[in-house]
Design a protein around this motif. Structure first.
Motif, PDB file in Angstrom:
ATOM      1  N   GLU A  87       0.843  -1.197   0.000  1.00  0.00           N
ATOM      2  CA  GLU A  87       0.000   0.000   0.000  1.00  0.00           C
ATOM      3  C   GLU A  87       0.879   1.248   0.000  1.00  0.00           C
TER       4      GLU A  87
ATOM      5  N   HIS B  28     -17.452  19.882   8.172  1.00  0.00           N
ATOM      6  CA  HIS B  28     -16.023  19.960   7.826  1.00  0.00           C
ATOM      7  C   HIS B  28     -15.581  21.413   7.607  1.00  0.00           C
ATOM      8  N   VAL B  54      -8.018  10.126   3.894  1.00  0.00           N
ATOM      9  CA  VAL B  54      -8.907   9.677   2.824  1.00  0.00           C
ATOM     10  C   VAL B  54     -10.311   9.730   3.425  1.00  0.00           C
ATOM     11  N   GLY B  55     -11.167  10.465   2.795  1.00  0.00           N
ATOM     12  CA  GLY B  55     -12.492  10.755   3.332  1.00  0.00           C
ATOM     13  C   GLY B  55     -12.919  12.054   2.686  1.00  0.00           C
ATOM     14  N   CYS B  56     -13.987  12.660   3.185  1.00  0.00           N
ATOM     15  CA  CYS B  56     -14.465  13.904   2.562  1.00  0.00           C
ATOM     16  C   CYS B  56     -13.406  15.000   2.585  1.00  0.00           C
ATOM     17  N   HIS B  73      -5.565   5.691   3.475  1.00  0.00           N
ATOM     18  CA  HIS B  73      -6.735   5.608   4.363  1.00  0.00           C
ATOM     19  C   HIS B  73      -6.356   5.037   5.738  1.00  0.00           C
ATOM     20  N   GLY B  97     -11.429  11.380   9.708  1.00  0.00           N
ATOM     21  CA  GLY B  97     -12.820  10.995   9.935  1.00  0.00           C
ATOM     22  C   GLY B  97     -12.897   9.744  10.792  1.00  0.00           C
ATOM     23  N   ASP B  98     -14.128   9.317  11.099  1.00  0.00           N
ATOM     24  CA  ASP B  98     -14.285   8.162  11.988  1.00  0.00           C
ATOM     25  C   ASP B  98     -13.945   6.845  11.309  1.00  0.00           C
ATOM     26  N   GLY B  99     -14.206   6.745  10.000  1.00  0.00           N
ATOM     27  CA  GLY B  99     -13.805   5.534   9.286  1.00  0.00           C
ATOM     28  C   GLY B  99     -12.288   5.453   9.243  1.00  0.00           C
ATOM     29  N   ASP B 100     -11.674   6.588   8.930  1.00  0.00           N
ATOM     30  CA  ASP B 100     -10.221   6.680   8.813  1.00  0.00           C
ATOM     31  C   ASP B 100      -9.541   6.349  10.138  1.00  0.00           C
ATOM     32  N   ILE B 104     -10.263   1.560   9.789  1.00  0.00           N
ATOM     33  CA  ILE B 104      -9.065   1.077   9.076  1.00  0.00           C
ATOM     34  C   ILE B 104      -7.768   1.541   9.738  1.00  0.00           C
ATOM     35  N   THR B 128     -20.642   8.364  10.126  1.00  0.00           N
ATOM     36  CA  THR B 128     -20.852   7.670   8.857  1.00  0.00           C
ATOM     37  C   THR B 128     -19.643   7.818   7.944  1.00  0.00           C
ATOM     38  N   TYR B 129     -19.611   7.035   6.870  1.00  0.00           N
ATOM     39  CA  TYR B 129     -18.588   7.179   5.836  1.00  0.00           C
ATOM     40  C   TYR B 129     -19.137   8.169   4.812  1.00  0.00           C
ATOM     41  N   MET B 131     -17.643  10.151   2.466  1.00  0.00           N
ATOM     42  CA  MET B 131     -17.066  10.140   1.111  1.00  0.00           C
ATOM     43  C   MET B 131     -17.645   9.041   0.232  1.00  0.00           C
ATOM     44  N   THR B 132     -17.845   7.862   0.830  1.00  0.00           N
ATOM     45  CA  THR B 132     -18.333   6.733   0.044  1.00  0.00           C
ATOM     46  C   THR B 132     -19.862   6.632   0.102  1.00  0.00           C
TER      47      THR B 132
HETATM   48  C1  LIG Z   1      -7.782   1.249   1.464  1.00  0.00           C
HETATM   49  C2  LIG Z   1      -9.019   1.987   1.177  1.00  0.00           C
HETATM   50  N1  LIG Z   1     -10.214   1.438   1.496  1.00  0.00           N
HETATM   51  C3  LIG Z   1     -11.351   2.094   1.223  1.00  0.00           C
HETATM   52  C4  LIG Z   1     -11.334   3.312   0.617  1.00  0.00           C
HETATM   53  C5  LIG Z   1     -12.646   3.992   0.273  1.00  0.00           C
HETATM   54  N2  LIG Z   1     -12.981   5.079   1.186  1.00  0.00           N
HETATM   55  C6  LIG Z   1     -12.758   6.360   0.860  1.00  0.00           C
HETATM   56  S1  LIG Z   1     -13.289   7.433   2.017  1.00  0.00           S
HETATM   57  C7  LIG Z   1     -13.867   6.174   2.988  1.00  0.00           C
HETATM   58  C8  LIG Z   1     -14.588   6.443   4.278  1.00  0.00           C
HETATM   59  C9  LIG Z   1     -14.268   7.727   4.902  1.00  0.00           C
HETATM   60  O1  LIG Z   1     -15.096   7.915   5.978  1.00  0.00           O
HETATM   61  P1  LIG Z   1     -14.653   8.777   7.215  1.00  0.00           P
HETATM   62  O2  LIG Z   1     -13.250   8.462   7.584  1.00  0.00           O
HETATM   63  O3  LIG Z   1     -15.658   8.601   8.280  1.00  0.00           O
HETATM   64  O4  LIG Z   1     -14.626  10.283   6.672  1.00  0.00           O
HETATM   65  P2  LIG Z   1     -15.792  11.174   6.037  1.00  0.00           P
HETATM   66  O5  LIG Z   1     -15.793  10.896   4.569  1.00  0.00           O
HETATM   67  O6  LIG Z   1     -17.088  10.810   6.699  1.00  0.00           O
HETATM   68  O7  LIG Z   1     -15.372  12.564   6.315  1.00  0.00           O
HETATM   69  C10 LIG Z   1     -13.632   4.949   2.388  1.00  0.00           C
HETATM   70  C11 LIG Z   1     -14.060   3.676   2.963  1.00  0.00           C
HETATM   71  C12 LIG Z   1     -10.069   3.849   0.279  1.00  0.00           C
HETATM   72  N3  LIG Z   1      -9.946   5.020  -0.329  1.00  0.00           N
HETATM   73  N4  LIG Z   1      -8.939   3.172   0.580  1.00  0.00           N
END
Ligand SMILES: Cc1ncc(C[n+]2csc(CCOP(=O)(O)OP(=O)(O)O)c2C)c(N)n1
Lengths: 346, 252
Positions: A87, B28, B54-56, B73, B97-100, B104, B128-129, B131-132
């Motif tokens: 990655e 944001h 990686v996110g919005c 990410h 973000g919370d997903g970030d 992951i 929530t996620y 961006m996706t």
């Molecule tokens: C390795 C990898 N997995 C999945 C994605 C797809 N992806 C892009 S943004 C995102 C979620 C982001 O959500 P969050 O961190 O909560 O931030 P927000 O967009 O809500 O601000 C995902 C799953 C990616 N870019 N790279």
């Protein structure tokens, strides 16, 4: 000059420090545990940073950060760990950041074993991670060369702003040999693109994301031109006993060293074999190999895998009917006698 | 004509003129703005290095007027570690973000905290996620509908949300952890105060700080901005109580 006894791990680590590497992050994995151990002492001693990361994923992303900040940065691991680093390597390539990654290749796939292997040839030379990119890949065959090529890796990484992989194996990692610690020049280039704080200039950014239509394609073509330049300029290889040869052995790294011994014994029996040893696996020294291949009728490719460099030899030589292969995958290491038998057989 | 014009309100120097991609009413933008104000007020713009997630907020390097890098990410804390350890006198922050941060990148944030990296983390919890396009996040509330929990998050199937401040407060390497929200003007001011403290602690070499901001995502929550602020106030703040979870930096 005085020589010191070092293992391959130590030689690479020491070469890195002398080349001006100031940041190392790694994670333990056999057979390269000596690498982080050595760095944990030597890095702080030389004013650099050592971090034992929580994973290889994290280690390569720390290297990404250090490289973005302008430091000469590196990580080391062995096959399963290198998979996790893909990655980060893809991001380094996309963002055009220089870094050095050492892979002390062990048997795979999966957890495999901890014995020497060359099974990661494809992974190293074809990109490894996602996207259309290449990593310069250098393959030493002695501990001295581990040292020398580590040094060179940092220069190439900076010159092309691209990740460089030093592909050795479990044998070279742990083997002790005398090494001359040649004081090469430290060429630390200015990095205007680095993130250092925007005092006195416009802000810099580092990214691989290009959402505007067409821009990513342009970026990819720019990378492709760079890879082309690297291909033209940075091919490294060695030939041995090729002047009067009747047949050619092609082999790299540890395996080339064993093949060389087989060739030496063959010569005692009046079999005139020669050795072509690619040192840069990417860019592959195709032109030189093609010229060398024209001198012989038969070519034997020997690798510690099921035949990976074999593809590059076929691409270079073109006439496949003259190419024979002997390989030992899954951590198998051939003996000179095994290779000699193949030399005689073909 | 008056000679000394005194501005009561203007765009912070730490923001560029770029138009953001954020949806109308999204938190944001508010959070970027108060971060930029803090960085201006502390006079650290020229030595600040940001890490965009990686996110919005992936395009944050276009919005902030200082050095910013992208990160894979979830990896901003590792990237921040590499930068801060190489340039210890610069100010380094991650924006996640919370997903970030809590899915992951869970390993990266926990271990950066455990190492006590002297960095500032701005953690935007919008449940929530974004961006996706609105899948379940590690902070999605029980019962909350998302595109991957269309009948609402069922904890028996989808597991439980993660409370990041509480979790990190058990780690000795952390110095300052506060959870705030942005559903009202006083709360935005509180959030700014927390962010300022987090940056100040870094300037004073105190160590790892994280400000978790309960934020909104009107688009994916499928509600108007005003209602989304109400959701933060009533639903999110109940499950994720705002407050100071750790402050080992005061007077240190
Ligand atoms: C390795 C990898 N997995 C999945 C994605 C797809 N992806 C892009 S943004 C995102 C979620 C982001 O959500 P969050 O961190 O909560 O931030 P927000 O967009 O809500 O601000 C995902 C799953 C990616 N870019 N790279």
């Amino acid at each position: 000059m005085k020589k010191v006894i070092l293992s391959g791990c130590e030689a690479s680590a020491e070469g890195a420090i002398r080349a001006g590497c100031s940041f190392y992050a790694g994670y333990p994995i056999t057979p390269q545990n000596r690498f982080p151990e050595y760095m944990s002492d030597r890095m702080p001693e030389s004013g650099g940073v050592f971090i034992q990361a929580e994973s290889e994923v994290s280690a390569i992303n720390m290297v990404f950060g250090a490289a973005a900040a302008g430091a000469r940065a590196m990580t080391s691991s062995s096959s399963p760990g290198i998979s996790l680093k893909q990655e980060g390597i893809s991001y380094l390539a996309g963002c055009e950041l220089p870094a050095v990654i050492v892979n002390m290749n062990r048997g795979g796939p999966g957890l495999g074993d901890v014995t020497p292997s060359q099974s990661d040839y494809f992974q190293s030379t074809r990109g490894g991670g996602h996207g259309d990119y290449r990593t310069i890949t250098l393959a030493p065959w002695s501990v001295q060369e581990v040292y020398d090529l580590t040094y060179l890796s940092f220069d190439l990484a900076d010159k092309y702003r691209n990740p460089v992989i030093l592909l050795a194996d479990g044998m070279l990692a742990q083997m002790l040999e005398p090494v001359e610690l040649l004081a090469g020049k430290k060429r630390l280039p200015k990095k205007k693109w680095a993130l250092t704080g925007c005092k006195g200039r416009m802000p810099n950014s580092i990214k691989s994301l290009f959402l505007t239509p067409g821009v990513l394609e342009t970026h990819n073509w720019k990378l492709a031109r760079k890879y082309h330049r690297i291909s033209e300029r940075e091919q490294i290889y060695n030939t041995y006993l090729c002047a009067d040869m009747d047949m050619l052995v092609v082999s790299f790294g540890t395996c080339a060293r064993i093949a060389f011994e087989a060739i030496r014994i063959a010569r005692e029996k009046n079999i005139k074999a020669g050795l072509f040893r690619p040192v840069s696996l990417w860019p592959f020294p195709s032109e030189a190999l093609k010229n060398m291949a024209e001198k012989v009728r038969k070519i034997l490719v020997v690798e510690m895998n099921c035949g990976q460099m074999l593809d590059d030899v076929k691409i270079a030589v073109k006439n496949n009917s003259r190419i024979f292969f002997y390989g030992r995958p899954g951590g198998g290491v051939p003996t000179p006698e095994e290779i000699l038998k193949e030399i005689k057989r073909i | 004509m008056k000679k000394n014009v005194e501005y009561l309100y203007k765009k912070p120097e730490s923001l560029t003129d770029e138009t953001t991609i954020y949806c109308a009413g999204c938190g944001h933008g508010i959070i970027h703005r108060i971060m930029a104000e803090v960085i201006d007020e502390l006079g650290i713009r020229e030595k600040t290095i940001g890490i965009a997630p990686v996110g919005c907020a992936v395009l944050a390097y276009d919005y902030f007027n200082f050095d910013v890098t992208e990160a894979a990410h979830g990896r901003p804390p590792a990237v921040a570690t590499g930068i801060k350890r190489s340039l210890p006198d610069r100010i380094v922050f991650t924006y996640q973000g919370d997903g970030d941060l809590a899915a992951i990148g869970t390993a990266e944030i926990i271990h950066a905290a455990a190492r006590g990296e002297n960095i500032t983390v701005i953690f935007v919890n919008n449940g929530t996620y974004g961006m996706t396009k609105g899948q379940m996040a590690p902070t999605t509330l029980p019962g909350q509908r998302t595109t991957t929990t269309t009948k609402g998050r069922n904890t028996a199937v989808h597991g439980f949300p993660i409370r990041v401040c509480e979790l990190l407060s058990t780690i000795d390497g952390t110095v300052y952890l506060e959870r705030t929200k942005i559903d009202s003007v006083p709360d935005v001011i509180k959030t700014k105060r927390a962010i300022k403290k987090a940056f100040t602690y870094q300037m004073e070499n105190k160590g790892f700080s994280l400000v978790e901001v309960l934020s909104n995502c009107p688009t994916n929550w499928k509600m108007p901005p005003s209602q989304s602020f109400e959701w933060i106030r009533t639903k999110m703040a109940e499950f994720f109580p705002p407050g100071v979870y750790k402050d080992a930096g005061a007077g240190k």
